[in-house]
Write an enzyme that holds these catalytic residues in place. Structure first.
Site, PDB file in Angstrom:
ATOM      1  N   TYR A  35      67.479  55.440  63.073  1.00 23.88           N
ATOM      2  CA  TYR A  35      66.037  55.715  63.025  1.00 23.88           C
ATOM      3  C   TYR A  35      65.767  57.202  63.126  1.00 23.88           C
ATOM      4  O   TYR A  35      65.024  57.771  62.306  1.00 23.88           O
ATOM      5  CB  TYR A  35      65.294  54.985  64.155  1.00 23.88           C
ATOM      6  N   HIS A  36      66.337  57.856  64.121  1.00 31.09           N
ATOM      7  CA  HIS A  36      66.076  59.284  64.298  1.00 31.09           C
ATOM      8  C   HIS A  36      66.548  60.089  63.088  1.00 31.09           C
ATOM      9  O   HIS A  36      65.923  61.083  62.708  1.00 31.09           O
ATOM     10  CB  HIS A  36      66.739  59.789  65.578  1.00 31.09           C
ATOM     11  N   ARG A  67      58.699  49.738  79.377  1.00 32.87           N
ATOM     12  CA  ARG A  67      59.634  48.641  79.656  1.00 32.87           C
ATOM     13  C   ARG A  67      59.908  48.519  81.157  1.00 32.87           C
ATOM     14  O   ARG A  67      59.941  47.411  81.707  1.00 32.87           O
ATOM     15  CB  ARG A  67      60.937  48.865  78.892  1.00 32.87           C
ATOM     16  N   LYS A 105      64.004  60.338  60.432  1.00 32.37           N
ATOM     17  CA  LYS A 105      63.003  61.378  60.687  1.00 32.37           C
ATOM     18  C   LYS A 105      63.561  62.775  60.395  1.00 32.37           C
ATOM     19  O   LYS A 105      62.813  63.684  60.022  1.00 32.37           O
ATOM     20  CB  LYS A 105      62.492  61.280  62.126  1.00 32.37           C
ATOM     21  N   ASP A 141      51.700  48.483  51.359  1.00 30.50           N
ATOM     22  CA  ASP A 141      53.026  48.953  51.728  1.00 30.50           C
ATOM     23  C   ASP A 141      53.257  50.325  51.109  1.00 30.50           C
ATOM     24  O   ASP A 141      53.251  50.482  49.879  1.00 30.50           O
ATOM     25  CB  ASP A 141      54.082  47.965  51.234  1.00 30.50           C
ATOM     26  N   VAL A 169      56.213  58.001  74.289  1.00 29.86           N
ATOM     27  CA  VAL A 169      54.802  57.750  74.598  1.00 29.86           C
ATOM     28  C   VAL A 169      54.719  56.546  75.536  1.00 29.86           C
ATOM     29  O   VAL A 169      55.418  55.549  75.348  1.00 29.86           O
ATOM     30  CB  VAL A 169      53.993  57.486  73.314  1.00 29.86           C
ATOM     31  N   ARG A 227      74.202  53.132  75.155  1.00 31.58           N
ATOM     32  CA  ARG A 227      73.919  54.155  74.157  1.00 31.58           C
ATOM     33  C   ARG A 227      74.909  55.314  74.277  1.00 31.58           C
ATOM     34  O   ARG A 227      75.376  55.637  75.369  1.00 31.58           O
ATOM     35  CB  ARG A 227      72.487  54.675  74.328  1.00 31.58           C
ATOM     36  N   VAL A 228      75.195  55.959  73.169  1.00 32.93           N
ATOM     37  CA  VAL A 228      76.073  57.122  73.165  1.00 32.93           C
ATOM     38  C   VAL A 228      75.200  58.358  73.402  1.00 32.93           C
ATOM     39  O   VAL A 228      74.475  58.809  72.513  1.00 32.93           O
ATOM     40  CB  VAL A 228      76.824  57.244  71.821  1.00 32.93           C
ATOM     41  N   ASN A 258      62.605  52.470  54.351  1.00 36.99           N
ATOM     42  CA  ASN A 258      61.182  52.304  54.645  1.00 36.99           C
ATOM     43  C   ASN A 258      60.538  53.628  55.054  1.00 36.99           C
ATOM     44  O   ASN A 258      59.483  54.018  54.537  1.00 36.99           O
ATOM     45  CB  ASN A 258      61.007  51.277  55.762  1.00 36.99           C
ATOM     46  N   THR A 313      59.648  62.971  65.582  1.00 37.58           N
ATOM     47  CA  THR A 313      60.138  62.593  66.907  1.00 37.58           C
ATOM     48  C   THR A 313      60.939  63.739  67.506  1.00 37.58           C
ATOM     49  O   THR A 313      61.612  64.487  66.776  1.00 37.58           O
ATOM     50  CB  THR A 313      61.028  61.342  66.844  1.00 37.58           C
ATOM     51  N   SER A 315      70.571  58.288  66.255  1.00 38.32           N
ATOM     52  CA  SER A 315      70.435  56.911  65.773  1.00 38.32           C
ATOM     53  C   SER A 315      70.036  56.946  64.306  1.00 38.32           C
ATOM     54  O   SER A 315      69.605  57.979  63.783  1.00 38.32           O
ATOM     55  CB  SER A 315      69.373  56.148  66.577  1.00 38.32           C
TER      56      SER A 315
END
Length: 392
Positions: free
Chosen positions: A184-185, A244, A188, A76, A214, A328-329, A120, A147, A182
């Site tokens: 997550y973004h 998806r 980054k 980890d 991707v 999503r916004v 993380n 990203t 977001s």
């Protein structure tokens, strides 16, 4: 000589590990992972459509195929002591950092997952950077796939990382400000700032690959043995939009376009993403902080849906396209024009996958797994939208 690749068990990480082993046969290629992606996808109630082997079986298969320079370490990267030991033992000449919790929807399930994602992702990156500093290994080339989402949705063409600013008669060039959409973004965006700091303070050579959406199921390397298959996620949380949509089509589920579908997003085929990442390892930066927009070009969400409907129809698969309220916004008509001239010229002079060829290949590759896709079709979209689809 050693090349260290983090996130080696991931969708893009495993094919990149194989490609690195082929391109650098005289170097040791060490993959690192904690199998987080397997746990996260299981946690949200989904699976990889394409069955994937254990890492033990993958490495065994690689050695049987002559890729004896591949090694794997479980660990980890959030654990600072583990990272220090890893870098100290292997003394990599390059680190390719692909490890992350990569899902924006997963990061927004609740505050716990938002905290987890940011801790993380940013802690892993900081641990690697500081290990290089503290072990006096600042000539190591550090490559990270961040990203394109760090740019947000500006109303002008997006440069490759840097932007010229003029204010009160003064001019300067700065890193494009993080405008993530977001949690997550935003993790980054924090990584980008930490990369910039490591380079500006220590002159650590860094390549930041701003990776686009991707798509695809395989690369030439993963096709050489069934045990080389990389994972394919199709659920709302971890399946990219193209992957998806293809899965929805094969499962007999409507392709669910959020809003108008006019939104354009940068995309890149899996093979081209892997090839360009490996090309970055060959490049070197002479102590610079280089940024590349890792995309082969923008495609609208509606164009993706239309292409899948057309190609699936040619294969005898009837597909419906439905427009749902956008959960999503985002600016639904944003075109996200993104400069990528340097990326194409220097890291991807030969594009192998265009969107239609990629869709066709993905559809054909997933046909044997239609039953899996159908069994998990309730994972395609958020639960609050499932009733809307069922009612139509």
């Amino acid at each position: 000589m050693t090349i260290l690749l983090t996130g080696a068990d991931g969708y893009m990480g495993w094919p990149t590990l194989l490609k690195l082993a082929k391109e650098f046969p005289n170097e040791r290629i060490v993959g690192v992972d904690n199998f987080g992606r397997r746990r996260w996808v299981e946690e949200i109630g989904s699976v990889s459509a394409v069955p994937i082997a254990s890492m033990e079986d993958r490495v065994k298969a690689a050695h049987e195929k002559g890729l004896t320079n591949i090694s794997f370490i479980y660990g980890d990267l959030v654990d600072r002591d583990f990272v220090l030991e890893l870098v100290s033992v292997f003394k990599p000449r390059a680190i390719v950092h692909l490890a992350a919790q990569p899902s924006a929807p997963y990061s927004e399930i609740n505050g716990e997952r938002a905290n987890y994602t940011q801790h993380n992702n940013t802690q892993s990156t900081r641990n690697l950077l500081w290990a290089l500093k503290e072990l006096n290994a600042l000539d190591t080339l550090f490559i990270e796939t961040t990203t394109t989402g760090v740019y947000g949705q500006p109303g002008f063409p997006i440069p490759e990382g840097y932007v010229e600013v003029e204010r009160k008669g003064q001019r300067d060039t700065i890193i494009f400000p993080g405008m993530a959409g977001s949690w997550y973004h935003m993790s980054k965006c924090h990584d980008v700032n930490n990369l910039w700091l490591a380079n500006s303070k220590w002159k650590l050579p860094i390549i930041d690959l701003r990776t686009a959406i991707v798509y695809g199921t395989s690369t030439p390397e993963t096709q050489e043995d069934p045990r080389f298959a990389t994972r394919f996620d199709f659920d709302f949380y971890f399946g990219t939009v193209v992957n998806r949509f293809v899965a929805q089509a094969l499962a007999g589920f409507p392709i669910t376009v959020y809003g108008k579908g006019d939104l354009k997003r940068p995309m890149i085929g899996l093979q081209d993403a892997v090839n360009s990442t490996v090309a970055a390892v060959k490049r070197g930066t002479d102590g610079k902080f280089e940024i590349f927009n890792q995309t082969s070009g923008p495609v609208s969400i509606q164009e993706v849906a239309n292409a899948i409907q057309k190609i699936a129809g040619e294969m005898g698969v009837e597909v419906e396209v439905e427009h749902l309220p956008n959960p999503r916004v985002e600016k639904e008509e944003h075109q996200m024009v993104m400069e990528n001239d340097r990326f194409i010229q220097e890291l991807l002079p030969d594009i192998h996958v265009d969107i239609e060829a990629g869709i066709r290949d993905t559809l054909e590759s997933l046909l044997p797994y239609k039953d899996v896709l159908s069994a998990y079709k309730d994972r395609f979209i958020p639960e609050q939208l499932l009733a809307k689809v069922a009612a139509r």
